[in-house]
Design a protein around this motif. Structure first.
Motif, PDB file in Angstrom:
ATOM      1  N   THR A 184       5.717  -4.628   0.155  1.00  0.00           N
ATOM      2  CA  THR A 184       5.419  -3.822  -1.032  1.00  0.00           C
ATOM      3  C   THR A 184       4.060  -4.197  -1.601  1.00  0.00           C
ATOM      4  O   THR A 184       3.253  -3.331  -1.933  1.00  0.00           O
ATOM      5  CB  THR A 184       6.480  -4.070  -2.122  1.00  0.00           C
ATOM      6  N   ASP A 244       0.934  -1.872  -1.996  1.00  0.00           N
ATOM      7  CA  ASP A 244       0.338  -1.677  -3.322  1.00  0.00           C
ATOM      8  C   ASP A 244      -1.139  -2.034  -3.313  1.00  0.00           C
ATOM      9  O   ASP A 244      -1.969  -1.354  -3.927  1.00  0.00           O
ATOM     10  CB  ASP A 244       1.046  -2.552  -4.366  1.00  0.00           C
ATOM     11  N   SER A 297      -5.197  -2.987 -10.837  1.00  0.00           N
ATOM     12  CA  SER A 297      -3.975  -3.290 -10.084  1.00  0.00           C
ATOM     13  C   SER A 297      -4.291  -4.168  -8.873  1.00  0.00           C
ATOM     14  O   SER A 297      -3.484  -5.001  -8.483  1.00  0.00           O
ATOM     15  CB  SER A 297      -3.201  -2.028  -9.677  1.00  0.00           C
TER      16      SER A 297
END
Lengths: 445, 260
Positions: free
Chosen positions: A164, A168, A180
């Protein structure tokens, strides 16, 4: 004392904010492209209009496929699509970030940048196969792994990312979302996050509230240069030789083949001694020493040298004059530092200077960016030299006699060579942590 | 403990030693040469050209291929064409290049079928022993991929170098001594010519296989860890012993014997 502390804190905040601002600007950097479909793939009349599109500097060309393809879809001949681009006939390597391609191939920035897109006849002999976004993503991940190994001697920080997190991270790169990106790193990359005091993510503290006590502490640590110190810095050098020194980049002929370029990955050792500040010049001296003119004047260059020097603010810069006269008389010296060194007074090099010096450097890099003149041996005014140099004094003494015969661009910014490499690595590296350094030189290979 | 890496100068030295050893050996193999590259920190790289490789197809490999989409694969799975291909060797060129980031040698290669068409990823996949083919599947983007050649700037196949230093480090004396305890019978050395490209490869996870290979390299095993000269002399041969099979580069076993 209280006041000084107060000032110190403000300085830290400013620095953190500035550092983040610098990275943000780099991440927001984009190149306007005017994309033409190659004539061999136009099957409809009238031919489709070219498409104007903004390409992120830190991005990769195939990632633009989703935006470009619909525009040309209807006119394409039957067959399966593999997107690739060329600039003036030169097929573009998709694994090189778009900004680097632009800086390397467009000596005089052309805006918009006219590219030709192809969906057929992929040049497999020239370009690595690109199987859509997966290829691009893994090229990025492998580069990140490599950078991580270069810096910290291990790829674990990247390998340990969960599926993940990895996806991401990739999304943040595709979107150009610095916050982010930093967030994922700070959460899962022990070697690179601020909580372990690594100086590599100054941006994160700024993205949090700079006024919070935590981030102040982090800033302080960062400023003090604590934290995980990378052993080496990941750098890629891209070298383009032009036939002769030019005043106007427009005069340079386009690159018709990748064989005309030299590019290579060369990690640069970071000195263990924290007081030694490594500069961009030091890195260049190490990797491309042949691009520096030697102390004794080269016959071909001599006339050029004396013609060019006065333009480069030599009158206002006695150091410069000193150096030039040395060259003109052709004195071969064992101690090359005579010119600049005598003129510029010894430098205070305390920790208090750090914040200011970074500001000054940013200032300078901006100035340089606005003023793309051929001569890179320019320090700006002496005051700036005083604030910016500090610990790099030693390096200067040894190398001041050598002149770099070219122009260096990182992220489209023409840089002063005396900028600390550490600052470059933190602020101007791509998302894969590599510093991509484009050199345009008039020294033949 | 030695971390399994080489400096650029060590690589240059190790290459020269390796060439002496390989090129001296009287075998049917082609000779390695050194390509000067002043821009490289190792000043150049190793080249082995024109290696003929039989197109090997075994039923086992066919089974491991579950998805076939391409016309070419259809062709391969057809028994009628198989015989033909086996008789026609493909030709491969190998380059051993010093990787500046990982400080280890990296193998690049490129090959052509007898009809002139370049060898592609699937061809390689099919020609490998099943455990390596499995590696290729599981690590589609991190094991063997087509990357740009660092000096020729053309796409070449490359075996990813990120695990090399840890494997080489495992082969250093201390670790080996620890690991070889407990294996009473040394595995039998294979004879030359006996499916060399499929010979026992130390897979990254199996200690037993590491030891198998190291039986052939007694001087590395017996050398004190701090003898720098020794590891440089044999670095490339040791390294090729586990890299070679993945890129179908046969390493003559006589080379290991001659180290005795």
């Amino acid at each position: 004392m209280g006041n000084e502390d107060e000032d110190g804190k403000t300085g830290e905040e400013d620095f953190a904010v500035r550092a983040f601002e610098a990275r943000k600007h780099v991440w927001m950097g984009a190149i306007p492209l005017l994309v033409h479909l190659h004539e061999s793939e136009v099957t409809s009349l009238p031919a489709p209009t070219p498409l104007l599109i903004l390409a992120p500097r830190n991005g990769y060309l195939p990632l633009l496929a989703d935006s470009i393809k619909p525009h040309f879809q209807s006119t394409l001949p039957p067959g399966s699509d593999t997107i690739w681009f060329d600039y003036e006939g030169l097929p573009l390597k998709w694994h090189i970030p778009t900004g680097v391609l632009f800086d390397l191939l467009c000596a005089e920035p052309e805006r918009p940048w006219n590219l030709t897109v192809h969906f057929r006849a992929y040049p497999f002999d020239l370009l690595s196969p690109c199987e859509g976004e997966d290829s691009v993503k893994w090229n990025f991940v492998n580069a990140l792994k490599e950078a991580s190994y270069v810096m910290f001697g291990s790829t674990k920080s990247v390998m340990n990312l969960s599926q993940t997190e990895q996806s991401d991270l990739w999304k943040s790169v595709v979107k150009g979302d610095l916050e982010s990106y930093d967030h994922i790193f700070s959460r899962s990359k022990p070697g690179m996050n601020l909580n372990s005091n690594a100086p590599w993510n100054t941006g994160r503290s700024a993205s949090h509230r700079p006024s919070s006590a935590d981030s102040e502490l982090e800033n302080k640590r960062t400023r003090a240069g604590e934290g995980v110190r990378p052993g080496r810095l990941p750098m890629r050098f891209y070298i383009r030789s032009v036939k002769e020194k030019f005043d106007d980049f427009c005069d340079s002929s386009p690159v018709d083949s990748w064989d005309q370029l030299v590019y290579m990955t060369r990690p640069i050792d970071v000195p263990k001694d924290k007081e030694t500040v490594l500069t961009l010049r030091d890195a260049l001296m190490k990797v491309v020493p042949h691009l520096f003119s030697s102390k004794s004047p080269i016959v071909n260059n001599e006339s050029d040298e004396s013609r060019r020097s006065p333009e480069s603010s030599a009158e206002s810069d006695p150091a410069k004059l000193g150096e030039v006269s040395d060259q003109d008389t052709g004195n071969e010296k064992l101690e090359p530092e005579v010119g600049d060194i005598v003129v510029v007074a010894p430098l205070p090099c305390g920790a208090d200077e750090t914040g200011d010096s970074h500001e000054a450097l940013e200032e300078e890099s901006r100035m340089n960016a606005q003023d793309p003149c051929g001569n890179l041996y320019e320090f700006g005014d002496e005051d700036k030299l005083l604030t910016t140099t500090g610990g790099l004094w030693e390096g200067l003494k040894v190398q001041s006699a050598k002149q770099f015969e070219g122009v260096v661009r990182i992220q489209g910014i023409e840089l002063n060579l005396d900028i600390p490499l550490d600052w470059v690595a933190r602020n101007l590296c791509g998302p894969e942590m590599f510093i991509h350094l484009c050199i345009c030189t008039w020294v033949s290979r | 403990m030695w971390d399994g890496t080489l400096s650029a100068a060590d690589f240059q030295y190790a290459s020269k030693e390796f060439m002496k050893l390989w090129n001296h050996e009287e075998c049917n193999m082609n000779q390695w040469s050194w390509e000067e590259r002043p821009e490289s920190s190792a000043q150049g790289y190793l080249i082995l050209e024109g290696v003929s490789l039989p197109e090997i197809e075994t039923p086992l490999m066919h089974e491991s291929l579950s998805m076939e989409t391409d016309d070419k694969e259809e062709l391969f799975s057809d028994d009628a064409t198989l015989t033909d291909l086996t008789s026609q060797p493909s030709r491969c060129t190998y380059h051993v290049i010093y990787n500046e980031s990982y400080n280890v040698p990296t193998i690049y290669f490129r090959g052509y079928h007898s009809d002139g068409s370049p060898i592609n990823w699937l061809d390689i996949h099919m020609s490998l022993p099943s455990h390596l083919a499995q590696q290729m599947d599981q690590n589609r983007w991190t094991f063997l991929t087509q990357e740009e050649h660092p000096y020729l700037h053309r796409p070449w196949f490359m075996l990813h170098p990120c695990g090399t230093s840890s494997i080489m480090s495992l082969m250093s004396t201390e670790r080996l001594k620890q690991k070889s305890r407990g294996y009473a019978t040394p595995p039998e050395p294979r004879k030359r010519g006996e499916g060399e490209d499929k010979q026992a490869v130390p897979s990254r996870s199996s200690d037993l296989e590491f030891d198998t290979k190291l039986e052939f390299i007694p001087s590395i095993r017996e050398a004190p860890t701090n003898q720098v000269g020794n590891y440089r002399d044999q670095y490339l041969l040791t390294w090729l012993s586990f890299v070679g099979p993945a890129v179908r580069l046969p390493v003559p076993l006589d080379l290991f014997k001659s180290l005795n």
